[in-house]
Every structure is written in C-alpha cells, then in structure tokens.
Design an enzyme around this catalytic site. Structure first.
Site, mmCIF file in Angstrom:
data_model
loop_
_atom_site.group_PDB
_atom_site.id
_atom_site.type_symbol
_atom_site.label_atom_id
_atom_site.label_comp_id
_atom_site.label_asym_id
_atom_site.label_seq_id
_atom_site.Cartn_x
_atom_site.Cartn_y
_atom_site.Cartn_z
ATOM 1 N N HIS A 91 0.823 -1.213 0.000
ATOM 2 C CA HIS A 91 0.000 0.000 0.000
ATOM 3 C C HIS A 91 0.855 1.260 0.000
ATOM 4 O O HIS A 91 0.382 2.344 -0.310
ATOM 5 C CB HIS A 91 -0.890 0.037 1.244
ATOM 6 N N HIS A 119 5.940 6.667 6.457
ATOM 7 C CA HIS A 119 5.539 6.142 5.146
ATOM 8 C C HIS A 119 5.077 7.325 4.318
ATOM 9 O O HIS A 119 4.982 8.453 4.830
ATOM 10 C CB HIS A 119 4.433 5.092 5.312
ATOM 11 N N HIS A 121 2.556 9.048 0.953
ATOM 12 C CA HIS A 121 1.379 8.993 0.075
ATOM 13 C C HIS A 121 1.733 9.793 -1.164
ATOM 14 O O HIS A 121 2.399 10.824 -1.059
ATOM 15 C CB HIS A 121 0.179 9.619 0.784
ATOM 16 N N THR A 231 -5.561 7.059 8.305
ATOM 17 C CA THR A 231 -6.177 7.301 6.993
ATOM 18 C C THR A 231 -6.282 6.023 6.164
ATOM 19 O O THR A 231 -6.625 6.070 4.987
ATOM 20 C CB THR A 231 -5.397 8.361 6.188
ATOM 21 N N THR A 232 -5.949 4.881 6.792
ATOM 22 C CA THR A 232 -6.126 3.584 6.129
ATOM 23 C C THR A 232 -6.916 2.692 7.081
ATOM 24 O O THR A 232 -6.901 2.907 8.297
ATOM 25 C CB THR A 232 -4.761 2.914 5.838
#
Ligand code: NAG
Ligand code: NAG
Ligand code: NAG
Ligand code: NAG
Ligand code: NAG
Ligand code: NAG
Ligand code: NAG
Ligand code: NAG
Ligand code: NAG
Ligand code: NAG
Ligand code: NAG
Ligand code: NAG
Ligand code: ZN
Length: 320
Positions: A91, A119, A121, A231-232
């Site tokens: 992801h 991480h 985005h 947000t996941t």
C-alpha cells in the site's frame, strides 16, 4: 491431486484470506472499486465511517489560535543510525525505527511519543498530486507521515488504538523542486526503491540518513493541529494530527521514482495512494497563538483606526 472439490476449497480459503488479509489484516485498496475507500465506508471497515476521520482540508481562514501549541522537543532526529528497515507494504513504502530511539514531546501533546515508522502517500509523478491533507483545497505532490505512539504502550499497536490519544502523526507536505536529485537524503531514500519493487519486499537500511535530513527546510515550530484518525483501514480514531505549514522541497525526478518503481500485490504500479478529505463534523483546526502573531498584529492595526474613528464620530455627534 486436484479434484474440482479441492479447487473449490482452495478457492474458498483464498477468498477468506483475501477478506481478512494475511496475518489477520483486512483486505483493502485504493484503486479498485471492489476494495477502494467507498467500500471502507460502506462495509464499513473498522471505524472508517466514523465522525473523527482523516485527512481533512485545512481552511486557513477558519484556523483558530491555541496558546498551548508550543514548540516540540525532537529527540534523536539528528541521529544517522535510527532507521532499521524499508519495505513495500503493498500500500506504501514504509521505513521502521529501532525501539524508543526517536521521540517527540511538547507541541501540546499529552506526554512523550516514540517514532515507530514513516511512510508516504503520492499521486502519479510530480504533476499528478497525491497528498492526503489539502490546504485551501490544494493537493501537494506527496505527503510523508511520521507515526508516533505514546511511550507507555512500548510500540504495541493493539494497546495504542484503545486510547483516543494513543498515536500522534506528523504530516509533512512535499513540494516539487525544479532541480535534480536533491536533497541528498531523498536521493538515499529513493536509492532503496529498486530493492523493494514487489509487495512484501523488505531490506535493511545500510546507507544512513537522519529525520532532520529528510525534513530539511521546514520550520517545525509552525503547524496545524486537529484530532482525527488513521487514513487507512481500520481508520481508528486515535490520532492527534500535526500538519506542518512549510513543505519539504524535493526534486521532480526523485518524486517521479515512487510512482514508477513500486508495485502493489495485484501487481500494478503503486499510484494515487491517498484517501480523500473527510468531513470535519464540527472539529476545528488550530495553530499557534501569540500576541505577536502576524494575524493579531494585522487585527490590531486594522482595529485601532476604527476605534479612533468611532471616538471622533462620537465626539462630533456630541458637539452637534
Ligand atoms: C478488482 O478486484 C477484483 C477482485 O479482486 C478483481 O477481480 C478485478 O480484476 C480487479 N479489477 C481491476 C481493474 O484491477
Ligand atoms: C455512515 O454513517 C452515517 C452516520 O452514522 C450514516 O448516516 C451513513 O449511512 C453511513 N454510511 C454508509 C455508507 O454506511
Ligand atoms: C473557509 O472558512 C471561511 C471562514 O470560516 C468560510 O467562509 C469559507 O466558506 C470556508 N471555505 C471552505 C472551502 O470551506
Ligand atoms: C544514535 O542511535 C544509535 C542507535 O542506532 C545509538 O546507539 C546512539 O547512541 C545514538 N547516538 C546519539 C548521539 O544519541
Ligand atoms: C524538552 O527537552 C528539554 C531538555 O531535554 C526539557 O528540559 C524540557 O522539559 C522538554 N520539554 C517538554 C515540553 O517536554
Ligand atoms: C489547545 O491545545 C491543548 C493542548 O493540545 C488542548 O488540550 C486544548 O483542548 C486546546 N484547546 C482548544 C480550544 O482547542
Ligand atoms: C500515470 O502516469 C503515466 C505517465 O504519464 C501514465 O502512463 C499512466 O497511465 C498513469 N497512471 C494512472 C493510474 O493514471
Ligand atoms: C500487546 O498488548 C496486548 C494486550 O496487553 C497483548 O495481548 C499482546 O500480546 C501485546 N502484543 C505484543 C506484540 O506485545
Ligand atoms: C523547470 O524546468 C523546466 C524544464 O527544464 C523548464 O521548462 C521550466 O521553465 C522550469 N521552471 C522553473 C520555475 O524554473
Ligand atoms: C539493493 O540491490 C542492489 C542491486 O541488486 C544490491 O547491490 C544492494 O546490496 C541491495 N541493497 C540492499 C540494502 O539490500
Ligand atoms: C538485517 O539486519 C538484521 C538485524 O541487524 C540482521 O539480523 C539481518 O541479517 C540483516 N539482513 C540482511 C539481509 O542483511
Ligand atoms: C550523518 O550522515 C551524513 C551523510 O549522510 C553526514 O554528512 C553527517 O556528518 C552524519 N552525521 C553524523 C552525526 O554522523
Ligand atoms: Zn499515512
């Protein structure tokens, strides 16, 4: 032996595995109608249809001041040897940290939080933006999330998600720069991408860089604050969000590497991996407040003549 019945059972377990993901995680995605963000809400997956969801659009004209939002203490951010592994999770790309080496406190947070991972985005190259938070409706090319957990939970996510302040995420917006292969820290970070092209691949960080190097150029005393969620999926509503006002400036060619190097488990190129902005549902976004803030100074400069005018008018009326 492969009888049709065996095939049926194998297919059955694959479907169950897909629904729950390997290691008990829920199956979700960004870009397939069978598992995208609309499905996270309609199923719903975990808390994704809650009322304290992230990301948000930051409407800068309605941001309120809060004098508790003081400077952060950053511990271990200058240390070159705190990052341990980098992986393609299917992801996103995720970098993990050694236990308890890197910490934050202050910043209006209720205590000390340990950095667990960061991480990213992104959209599709530097011209198709993919930040999660937006500022006055504007998306940035990328966004980096540094996930921190209340120190008392010692990295145990199961425990952290039971506390509405269990996590604090630091969000940094990434802006594209028109030069080549800068900053050096991002050149090092992206140099690992060819080693983790496939979902599930993970390598040790060998060539080092620090979080300070990664976040170069950002004034970390200026930020927005609100209460939100992961947000996941499962979108747990346990996150104290900090989004810094200054973006990190990264060369276009390095930004482009993310959407052209990594594959999801499908496998397709990992592009447009961000969630849409969510409803504030009455939540306000706050920022630093102080007597010398530009907004207050402007307000005084604006109000003072009005007061003078008012007095003058009143005196004029009284003398008539
Ligand atoms: C979406 O996911 C479904 C179920 O996994 C799959 O059958 C389908 O091919 C996927 N569609 C695309 C466009 O990837
Ligand atoms: C999400 O929750 C709201 C409020 O509880 C509800 O009105 C809405 O129907 C839900 N949405 C979906 C897609 O289930
Ligand atoms: C931003 O906030 C201002 C002031 O509260 C409001 O007038 C405006 O409609 C808001 N804009 C958006 C896009 O929500
Ligand atoms: C930097 O981190 C390492 C652990 O990777 C630790 O051993 C070392 O003491 C730290 N250096 C400083 C100056 O804190
Ligand atoms: C920040 O760190 C300094 C030095 O370690 C310490 O004295 C101070 O109390 C810390 N402030 C907060 C808000 O944690
Ligand atoms: C101001 O910030 C402090 C510290 O984060 C918080 O406890 C308080 O609720 C905030 N006040 C408002 C009005 O948002
Ligand atoms: C991403 O951009 C590339 C190059 O412009 C294009 O070929 C590709 O179709 C785009 N992918 C998506 C999912 O939009
Ligand atoms: C996290 O905490 C829970 C609840 O105390 C415990 O059951 C679990 O074993 C812990 N997980 C890890 C990885 O320590
Ligand atoms: C950025 O680089 C492109 C191609 O080299 C050039 O056409 C453009 O004018 C540059 N933009 C800026 C703002 O320097
Ligand atoms: C990444 O791949 C290159 C080329 O295959 C190899 O030389 C290098 O050792 C790998 N790096 C790591 C950290 O695994
Ligand atoms: C990665 O680091 C761990 C811990 O330091 C070590 O045990 C492991 O052998 C390393 N893996 C590789 C491929 O170097
Ligand atoms: C950290 O690494 C950078 C190069 O990546 C180097 O310039 C710097 O001196 C190192 N800092 C420390 C404290 O070792
Ligand atoms: Zn994130």
């Amino acid at each position: 032996m492969n009888t049709p019945l065996d095939t049926f059972f194998v297919l059955g377990s694959v479907l169950v595995a897909l629904a729950h993901g390997e290691s008990g995680q829920i199956h979700w995605c960004y870009n397939n109608a069978s598992c995208n963000e609309n499905v996270w809400v309609s199923k719903p997956l975990g808390f994704c249809n809650g009322t304290r969801q992230s990301p948000l659009n930051i409407n800068t004209t309605s941001v309120k001041g809060n004098s508790s939002l003081i400077a952060f203490n950053f511990t271990g951010f200058s240390n070159n040897s705190t990052m341990t592994t980098i992986e393609n999770s299917g992801h996103t790309v995720k970098v993990t940290f050694g236990d308890g080496l890197v910490k934050i406190s202050g910043g209006g947070l209720p205590g000390t939080y340990d950095v667990q991972q960061f991480h990213l985005h992104w959209g599709n190259g530097s011209d198709v933006p993919g930040s999660e938070h937006t500022v006055d409706g504007k998306h940035y090319p990328m966004e980096i999330h540094i996930v921190t957990m209340k120190s008392e939970f010692k990295g145990n996510m199961t425990l952290a998600v039971t506390d509405s302040n269990g996590l604090a995420v630091l969000g940094f917006l990434i802006e594209k720069k028109n030069d080549s292969s800068l900053p050096q820290s991002w050149k090092i970070l992206t140099s690992y991408l060819p080693n983790i092209t496939n979902s599930g691949q993970k390598v040790n960080i060998t060539q080092q860089f620090s979080l300070d190097d990664l976040l170069v150029g950002v004034d970390r005393t200026k930020y927005y604050r609100y209460l939100g969620s992961l947000t996941t999926p499962t979108c747990d509503e346990v996150v104290i969000w900090t989004v810094f006002k200054d973006p990190v400036k990264v060369s276009k060619n390095l930004i482009d590497l993310f959407s052209t190097s990594l594959y999801t488990s499908d496998p397709v190129l990992m592009t447009n991996i961000y969630r849409s902005t969510q409803k504030p549902n009455g939540r306000s976004i706050t920022t630093q407040a102080s007597a010398s803030s530009p907004l207050m100074t402007e307000a005084r400069l604006f109000l003072l003549p009005l007061v003078v005018l008012h007095v003058l008018l009143w005196e004029t009326m009284m003398s008539m």
